[in-house]
Design an enzyme around this catalytic site. Structure first.
Site, short mmCIF file in Angstrom:
data_model
loop_
_atom_site.label_atom_id
_atom_site.label_comp_id
_atom_site.label_asym_id
_atom_site.label_seq_id
_atom_site.Cartn_x
_atom_site.Cartn_y
_atom_site.Cartn_z
N ARG A 58 44.72 -0.44 -23.44
CA ARG A 58 45.76 -0.96 -22.55
C ARG A 58 45.40 -0.83 -21.07
NH1 ARG A 58 47.79 0.29 -27.29
NH2 ARG A 58 46.25 1.92 -27.04
N THR A 59 45.07 0.37 -20.62
CA THR A 59 44.89 0.60 -19.18
C THR A 59 43.69 -0.19 -18.64
OG1 THR A 59 45.71 2.82 -19.65
CG2 THR A 59 44.84 2.45 -17.46
N LYS A 82 22.30 10.00 -18.59
CA LYS A 82 20.99 10.52 -18.16
C LYS A 82 21.16 11.78 -17.33
CE LYS A 82 19.38 5.76 -17.70
NZ LYS A 82 19.09 4.76 -16.66
N HIS A 90 48.88 10.54 -15.47
CA HIS A 90 48.59 9.14 -15.78
C HIS A 90 49.62 8.34 -14.97
CE1 HIS A 90 47.33 5.54 -17.65
NE2 HIS A 90 47.34 5.90 -18.92
N ARG A 104 39.17 6.58 -15.18
CA ARG A 104 39.73 7.40 -16.28
C ARG A 104 38.69 8.44 -16.64
NH1 ARG A 104 42.84 5.84 -21.70
NH2 ARG A 104 44.41 5.56 -20.10
#
Ligand code: CP
Length: 313
Positions: free
Chosen positions: A59-60, A87, A137, A109
């Protein structure tokens, strides 16, 4: 239009009542763009948005991408597995390299609480927190508040119950901060092992019995059990959790007759919510997703376009 005087959106805690109202009002005026045949306006033409998702998201991530594109910004998406993180590059070095390409906004995120705050200190680009660990959030809470206001006509003087795994939920934290700031009363309920000890200091009322917690509520917000954030099982079985805290039609009837049912997604059908409830007329779960695009358009516009006096139409 009011002034939105922030470089970043890192948490609901940084926003005033006026800021939240401005974001929701702006989203309200931008929502209509997504219903047009040509879903695009030039408001952010020439701006660039980097979507950096260190954790899975449906969704986000898609919502930010659509929001940026509908405002004509250029977008680039990267995930942890496709970046030089694998890496051994640090977040700080990644930030410096992203900044060297001069983006206007970085949406992050991350599984670690505080990662967007660290990034924001390193870059002159605006940073939007798309969910950091168990902290916040903020864009989810803003789209939740938008959806509640759209359905109920207001946020103040509403009774909201948030049920489930409160201690691992950044959605619960951001919503408690936002809803109480806007004058709603928030009740939380969940297993004692998933309830932060300081929950009432955030402004919520703890009612352990979910039947009592749902009594006469205007809004019920169900939460997913965040198994990926629990290093040990905090309840005996999913079945037992579900029998106490899963939302059934029988429990819905404890709330007001015009209650709305919310869930940030993804759903665990049959665990925290039955399909009968999730797909019922009480459910606004897919409206939340629709509104997420409008709210993220508003944020991008206010952070990098609105202050320049551009016309979003
Ligand atoms: N609500 C939410 O954050 O969903 P995603 O994890 O799919 O982005």
């Amino acid at each position: 239009m009011g002034k939105f005087d922030h470089k970043d959106l890192l948490g609901i805690g940084q926003l005033s009542v006026e800021d939240i109202s401005l974001i929701l009002d702006t989203a309200e005026s931008l929502k209509e763009i997504s219903t047009r045949d040509i879903k695009k306006v030039p408001a952010l033409r020439g701006k660039s948005v980097v979507n950096f998702f260190y954790e899975p998201s449906t969704r986000t991530r898609i919502s930010f991408e659509m929001a940026a594109k509908r405002l004509s910004a250029d977008t680039v998406s990267i995930s942890a597995s496709g970046s030089s993180l694998v890496k051994g590059e640090t977040l700080k070095d990644t930030a410096r390299n992203l900044q060297a390409m001069n983006p206007d906004i970085i949406v992050l995120r991350h599984s670690s609480s505080g990662a967007p705050h660290l990034l924001a200190m390193e870059v002159s680009a605006g940073v939007i927190n798309a969910g950091d660990g168990i902290n916040e959030h903020p864009t989810q809470a803003l789209l939740d508040m938008f959806t509640i206001r759209e359905r109920k006509g207001r946020l103040h003087d509403l009774d909201v119950a948030i049920i489930g795994d409160i201690s691992h939920s950044r959605v619960a934290r951001s919503n408690i901060l936002g809803l109480t700031k806007m004058g709603a009363r928030v009740t939380v309920s969940g297993p004692p092992t998933m309830m932060p000890v300081e929950i009432e200091a955030l402004g919520a009322t703890l009612v352990s019995d979910p039947v009592k917690a749902l009594k006469d509520k205007d809004v019920i917000m169900m939460l997913r059990i965040q198994l990926e954030r629990q290093n040990k099982t905090l309840f005996p079985t999913l079945r037992e959790y579900s029998s106490f805290f899963g939302l059934t039609m029988r429990l819905v009837r404890e709330a007001r007759g015009d209650v709305i049912i919310m869930h940030p997604g993804p759903l665990n059908r049959g665990v925290e919510i039955t399909s009968e409830v999730a797909d019922s007329p009480y459910s606004v779960i897919l409206d939340q997703v629709t509104n997420g695009v409008a709210v993220r358009m508003a944020l991008l516009y206010l952070l990098i376009g609105g202050s320049k006096g551009d016309n979003a139409d």
